[in-house]
Design a protein around this motif. Structure first.
Motif, PDB file in Angstrom:
ATOM      1  N   GLY A   1     -10.585   3.452  -3.263  1.00 20.42           N
ATOM      2  CA  GLY A   1     -11.796   2.897  -2.671  1.00 20.42           C
ATOM      3  C   GLY A   1     -12.788   3.973  -2.276  1.00 20.42           C
ATOM      4  O   GLY A   1     -14.003   3.795  -2.404  1.00 20.42           O
ATOM      5  N   GLY A   2     -12.270   5.113  -1.805  1.00 17.47           N
ATOM      6  CA  GLY A   2     -13.160   6.199  -1.426  1.00 17.47           C
ATOM      7  C   GLY A   2     -13.921   6.786  -2.598  1.00 17.47           C
ATOM      8  O   GLY A   2     -14.983   7.396  -2.418  1.00 17.47           O
ATOM      9  N   ALA A   3     -13.398   6.632  -3.809  1.00 14.43           N
ATOM     10  CA  ALA A   3     -14.089   7.147  -4.983  1.00 14.43           C
ATOM     11  C   ALA A   3     -15.417   6.439  -5.214  1.00 14.43           C
ATOM     12  O   ALA A   3     -16.289   6.970  -5.908  1.00 14.43           O
ATOM     13  N   TYR A   4     -15.584   5.232  -4.644  1.00 14.02           N
ATOM     14  CA  TYR A   4     -16.830   4.478  -4.783  1.00 14.02           C
ATOM     15  C   TYR A   4     -17.781   4.722  -3.622  1.00 14.02           C
ATOM     16  O   TYR A   4     -18.817   4.066  -3.510  1.00 14.02           O
ATOM     17  N   GLY A   5     -17.415   5.673  -2.719  1.00 12.22           N
ATOM     18  CA  GLY A   5     -18.238   5.898  -1.537  1.00 12.22           C
ATOM     19  C   GLY A   5     -19.645   6.357  -1.847  1.00 12.22           C
ATOM     20  O   GLY A   5     -20.575   6.053  -1.086  1.00 12.22           O
TER      21      GLY A   5
ATOM     22  N   VAL B   1     -21.539   5.411  -4.350  1.00 20.60           N
ATOM     23  CA  VAL B   1     -22.365   4.373  -4.964  1.00 20.60           C
ATOM     24  C   VAL B   1     -22.349   3.065  -4.170  1.00 20.60           C
ATOM     25  O   VAL B   1     -23.210   2.213  -4.370  1.00 20.60           O
ATOM     26  N   LEU B   2     -21.355   2.888  -3.280  1.00 23.36           N
ATOM     27  CA  LEU B   2     -21.260   1.676  -2.465  1.00 23.36           C
ATOM     28  C   LEU B   2     -21.181   2.076  -0.991  1.00 23.36           C
ATOM     29  O   LEU B   2     -20.316   2.848  -0.591  1.00 23.36           O
ATOM     30  N   THR B   3     -22.100   1.531  -0.219  1.00 21.01           N
ATOM     31  CA  THR B   3     -22.106   1.850   1.218  1.00 21.01           C
ATOM     32  C   THR B   3     -21.312   0.845   2.042  1.00 21.01           C
ATOM     33  O   THR B   3     -20.930   1.146   3.168  1.00 21.01           O
ATOM     34  N   ASP B   4     -21.079  -0.340   1.482  1.00 21.73           N
ATOM     35  CA  ASP B   4     -20.332  -1.368   2.196  1.00 21.73           C
ATOM     36  C   ASP B   4     -18.835  -1.052   2.117  1.00 21.73           C
ATOM     37  O   ASP B   4     -18.260  -1.013   1.023  1.00 21.73           O
ATOM     38  N   PRO B   5     -18.162  -0.854   3.254  1.00 22.69           N
ATOM     39  CA  PRO B   5     -16.723  -0.540   3.212  1.00 22.69           C
ATOM     40  C   PRO B   5     -15.894  -1.656   2.584  1.00 22.69           C
ATOM     41  O   PRO B   5     -14.894  -1.378   1.915  1.00 22.69           O
ATOM     42  N   ASN B   6     -16.297  -2.896   2.801  1.00 27.87           N
ATOM     43  CA  ASN B   6     -15.536  -4.008   2.212  1.00 27.87           C
ATOM     44  C   ASN B   6     -15.597  -3.977   0.674  1.00 27.87           C
ATOM     45  O   ASN B   6     -14.601  -4.251  -0.002  1.00 27.87           O
ATOM     46  N   GLN B   7     -16.772  -3.662   0.144  1.00 27.49           N
ATOM     47  CA  GLN B   7     -16.901  -3.560  -1.313  1.00 27.49           C
ATOM     48  C   GLN B   7     -16.087  -2.401  -1.855  1.00 27.49           C
ATOM     49  O   GLN B   7     -15.511  -2.481  -2.943  1.00 27.49           O
ATOM     50  N   GLN B   8     -16.003  -1.315  -1.088  1.00 24.01           N
ATOM     51  CA  GLN B   8     -15.176  -0.190  -1.510  1.00 24.01           C
ATOM     52  C   GLN B   8     -13.704  -0.599  -1.598  1.00 24.01           C
ATOM     53  O   GLN B   8     -12.994  -0.228  -2.544  1.00 24.01           O
ATOM     54  N   VAL B   9     -13.261  -1.390  -0.629  1.00 27.83           N
ATOM     55  CA  VAL B   9     -11.869  -1.854  -0.645  1.00 27.83           C
ATOM     56  C   VAL B   9     -11.621  -2.769  -1.839  1.00 27.83           C
ATOM     57  O   VAL B   9     -10.587  -2.666  -2.523  1.00 27.83           O
ATOM     58  N   VAL B  10     -12.583  -3.666  -2.105  1.00 28.29           N
ATOM     59  CA  VAL B  10     -12.428  -4.598  -3.227  1.00 28.29           C
ATOM     60  C   VAL B  10     -12.369  -3.839  -4.563  1.00 28.29           C
ATOM     61  O   VAL B  10     -11.503  -4.106  -5.412  1.00 28.29           O
ATOM     62  N   GLN B  11     -13.283  -2.898  -4.761  1.00 26.10           N
ATOM     63  CA  GLN B  11     -13.304  -2.143  -6.008  1.00 26.10           C
ATOM     64  C   GLN B  11     -12.070  -1.259  -6.140  1.00 26.10           C
ATOM     65  O   GLN B  11     -11.513  -1.103  -7.241  1.00 26.10           O
ATOM     66  N   GLY B  12     -11.621  -0.694  -5.021  1.00 21.83           N
ATOM     67  CA  GLY B  12     -10.404   0.110  -5.059  1.00 21.83           C
ATOM     68  C   GLY B  12      -9.187  -0.713  -5.434  1.00 21.83           C
ATOM     69  O   GLY B  12      -8.330  -0.271  -6.216  1.00 21.83           O
ATOM     70  N   ALA B  13      -9.103  -1.942  -4.888  1.00 26.24           N
ATOM     71  CA  ALA B  13      -7.978  -2.822  -5.220  1.00 26.24           C
ATOM     72  C   ALA B  13      -8.024  -3.232  -6.690  1.00 26.24           C
ATOM     73  O   ALA B  13      -6.992  -3.310  -7.366  1.00 26.24           O
ATOM     74  N   ALA B  14      -9.239  -3.501  -7.220  1.00 27.15           N
ATOM     75  CA  ALA B  14      -9.362  -3.869  -8.630  1.00 27.15           C
ATOM     76  C   ALA B  14      -8.945  -2.712  -9.534  1.00 27.15           C
ATOM     77  O   ALA B  14      -8.252  -2.908 -10.548  1.00 27.15           O
ATOM     78  N   LEU B  15      -9.360  -1.495  -9.173  1.00 30.66           N
ATOM     79  CA  LEU B  15      -8.972  -0.333  -9.967  1.00 30.66           C
ATOM     80  C   LEU B  15      -7.467  -0.114  -9.898  1.00 30.66           C
ATOM     81  O   LEU B  15      -6.827   0.243 -10.905  1.00 30.66           O
ATOM     82  N   PHE B  16      -6.890  -0.342  -8.747  1.00 30.66           N
ATOM     83  CA  PHE B  16      -5.442  -0.195  -8.589  1.00 30.66           C
ATOM     84  C   PHE B  16      -4.695  -1.221  -9.460  1.00 30.66           C
ATOM     85  O   PHE B  16      -3.682  -0.910 -10.086  1.00 30.66           O
ATOM     86  N   ALA B  17      -5.219  -2.444  -9.505  1.00 28.11           N
ATOM     87  CA  ALA B  17      -4.597  -3.480 -10.335  1.00 28.11           C
ATOM     88  C   ALA B  17      -4.662  -3.106 -11.814  1.00 28.11           C
ATOM     89  O   ALA B  17      -3.704  -3.324 -12.571  1.00 28.11           O
ATOM     90  N   ARG B  18      -5.783  -2.520 -12.250  1.00 31.73           N
ATOM     91  CA  ARG B  18      -5.891  -2.105 -13.647  1.00 31.73           C
ATOM     92  C   ARG B  18      -4.905  -0.979 -13.961  1.00 31.73           C
ATOM     93  O   ARG B  18      -4.325  -0.937 -15.059  1.00 31.73           O
ATOM     94  N   GLN B  19      -4.707  -0.076 -13.017  1.00 32.64           N
ATOM     95  CA  GLN B  19      -3.745   1.005 -13.237  1.00 32.64           C
ATOM     96  C   GLN B  19      -2.321   0.467 -13.326  1.00 32.64           C
ATOM     97  O   GLN B  19      -1.518   0.939 -14.138  1.00 32.64           O
ATOM     98  N   VAL B  20      -2.014  -0.533 -12.497  1.00 30.65           N
ATOM     99  CA  VAL B  20      -0.688  -1.151 -12.567  1.00 30.65           C
ATOM    100  C   VAL B  20      -0.494  -1.836 -13.922  1.00 30.65           C
ATOM    101  O   VAL B  20       0.574  -1.733 -14.548  1.00 30.65           O
TER     102      VAL B  20
END
Length: 576
Positions: free
Chosen positions: A501-505, A507-526
């Motif tokens: 999620g921090g990798a999107y810091g 380009v995204l200022t909203d912490p909630n959006q960072q968490v969502v994008q981080g979770a999506a990226l994690f799911a793709r890696q899995v």
């Protein structure tokens, strides 16, 4: 050209054409030909004139022409299958819609070679070659005027029709300058090697063509090769045997049902995995239509005297064994096209990054053709097949140790072994099958062609479908297992989510959006990890299947030679 040379060329042509009537046996060795007594009268049918070899320059010209023709027909299909994503984007198509371009090509191509075999015999080889290559050039030219998805589908259908005779022409041009005694050895090895070239060559040249002119550059190269082949066909004529009326109205009716049957199976095996086999009803109806059409075709052939295909001969023990061997080989050798290449694409590799791997595959195909031409002799087929299956097992087992960090360089050795084994397996099997057909007469060559087409084309589609289905099934299994072991309360998982999620810091200022994008990226890696494990399972399955085929082959050889391994003692007179 002298009358003696003309007669020799006609003799050379009869080795592989349906007008072959004088010799129903396979080509003799050079020693046997030299040992035959000279006839008293040259025109006697039992004493055909000796083969007059061509000059080295003409041999090279015919070989080059056959290779270019084989490359031309193969690129038409390989350009689509290798660059499916690059073609789908500019045409505004989904991957599923783009796959229908392959299905439209395969529907007529799966069976048309059978009917063209008789067309060639009835209307002459020269006319057949000229018309076939002209039609192919026109179809290639028409691709530049496609402006819709529907027109592209129609053109791919006609491209499949036009490409069907090209395979035969490639074979004929390579076999033309080869001595009769070598046609079923060196000639077959060179021909099958030429047919194996399009797939790796496509992977090598496609990135450069797409950079130059997009997917239209692919069509431009295909048309250019077709025009070069057109010139070679007119400059280098093939020796034509006498024509014969071999086509009847019932042949056409019978072929229509065969074409529907094989075409339906080709389409289902091509797109069934994308729609999933049980998700849509029309897949079942296509399978039913294929089975019904095949049954009608079999009923017609079983109740006629002049067979288009001899069903009873095809169901004999010898041919069933031959068919099973070819089908197993096609399923096993799908490890390369449907396994390793797709694994690397799923890992994010593009054709530019896999160019080295395509060169290795190309080198393996050429090397196997050379080695097979040197060592292939009657009686060695079982040993060659055993070595081939062992090499596939070793290469597949090496690939089963892959991870998501595996790159093409780590698969060079394993894929060279698989490519080498693939080129080593087919020529001996084809020599055995062609020899068995020629012993029974020219009409059985058509039946043999049906077996060969069904195992190579339908077997190839079936192998790709089974491979893809198995990978998807195992991916679901591994995804479920991995997800069940990952909990957001786990400190390691929480840390990884924060990092992603921090990798999107920036380009995204909203912490909630960072968490969502981080979770999506994690799911793709899995999911990527799950696919890597699934492909490893498929590679391991291929290795075990190859070893099982090798075990059955050894058992078959042992049973066939049981009288040598376990000699039977004859009873003595006293014991009797």
């Amino acid at each position: 050209m002298s009358p003696r040379e003309t007669a020799a060329r006609q003799e050379d042509a009869t080795i592989i054409r349906p007008d072959f009537r004088r010799n129903a046996e396979p080509a003799e060795t050079v020693e046997a030909i030299e040992a035959r007594p000279e006839p008293a009268s040259p025109p006697a049918p039992a004493a055909p004139p000796a083969f007059v070899p061509k000059s080295h320059r003409m041999v090279a010209a015919y070989m080059l022409a056959g290779t270019l023709i084989a490359l031309t027909q193969g690129l038409g299909m390989s350009f689509i299958s290798t660059n499916l994503q690059q073609i789908a984007g500019p045409m505004d198509l989904t991957q599923t819609e783009a796959t229908w371009l392959m299905a439209a090509y395969l529907f007529p191509n799966a069976s048309l070679t059978l009917l063209l075999f008789k067309v060639r015999a009835q209307y002459g080889l020269r006319n057949f070659a000229e018309v076939a290559i002209v039609v192919y050039v026109l179809v290639c030219l028409a691709h530049f005027w496609t402006d819709s998805y529907e027109s592209a589908l129609a053109l791919r259908f006609f491209a499949g029709v036009a490409a069907a005779p090209m395979t035969s022409l490639g074979f004929l041009y390579i076999l033309e300058p080869v001595a009769p005694a070598k046609k079923l050895s060196i000639g077959l090895c060179v021909s099958l090697t030429a047919l194996a070239l399009p797939s790796p060559v496509t992977g090598i040249i496609s990135p450069y063509l797409l950079d130059i002119g997009g997917y239209h550059a692919l069509y431009l190269v295909e048309m250019g090769l077709a025009m070069v082949s057109l010139g070679l066909v007119y400059v280098l004529p093939l020796a034509s045997p006498p024509r014969a009326k071999v086509i009847s109205s019932l042949d056409v009716i019978s072929y229509v049902f065969l074409a529907i049957g094989l075409g339906c199976f080709a389409v289902v095996f091509t797109v069934g995995r994308l729609y999933w086999w049980t998700a849509v009803d029309w897949l079942a109806w296509m399978i039913i239509a294929g089975i019904a059409a095949s049954a009608i075709f079999a009923a017609i052939e079983l109740n006629r005297k002049n067979h288009l295909v001899d069903i009873r001969w095809l169901t004999s023990r010898e041919i069933l064994h031959f068919t099973g061997a070819l089908m197993v080989s096609r399923l096993v050798f799908s490890e390369q096209t449907s396994g390793a290449i797709n694994f690397l694409r799923n890992a994010g590799m593009l054709n530019e990054q896999m160019a080295g791997l395509y060169w290795v595959i190309l080198a393996g195909a050429v090397a196997s053709g050379v080695v097979c031409a040197i060592i292939m002799k009657p009686g060695r087929a079982s040993a060659i097949h055993a070595v081939s299956l062992l090499l596939v097992a070793v290469g597949s087992y090496m690939d089963s140790q892959s991870t998501i960090l595996t790159r093409p360089e780590q698969m060079y050795l394993s894929q060279f072994l698989v490519s080498f084994a693939s080129g080593l397996f087919l020529p001996p099997a084809l020599m055995i099958g062609m020899g068995a057909a020629m012993k029974r007469g020219p009409s059985y060559i058509l039946s043999f062609i049906v077996v060969f087409l069904a195992t190579q084309k339908i077997g190839g589609y079936l192998g790709s479908a089974l491979y893809g289905t198995f990978v998807q099934w195992r991916e679901q299994f591994h995804s479920f297992r991995l997800v069940s072991e990952l909990a957001s309360t786990d400190p390691l998982v929480a840390t990884r989510l924060n990092q992603l999620g921090g990798a999107y810091g920036k380009v995204l200022t909203d912490p909630n959006q960072q968490v969502v994008q981080g979770a999506a990226l994690f799911a793709r890696q899995v999911q990527q990890q799950a696919y890597a494990l699934a492909y490893n399972d498929s590679f391991l399955l291929t290795a075990w299947a190859s070893l099982a085929a090798l075990a059955f082959l050894l058992l078959h050889v042992a049973w066939r030679n049981r009288h040598r391994l376990l000699p039977i003692k004859t009873p003595t007179p006293a014991a009797a």
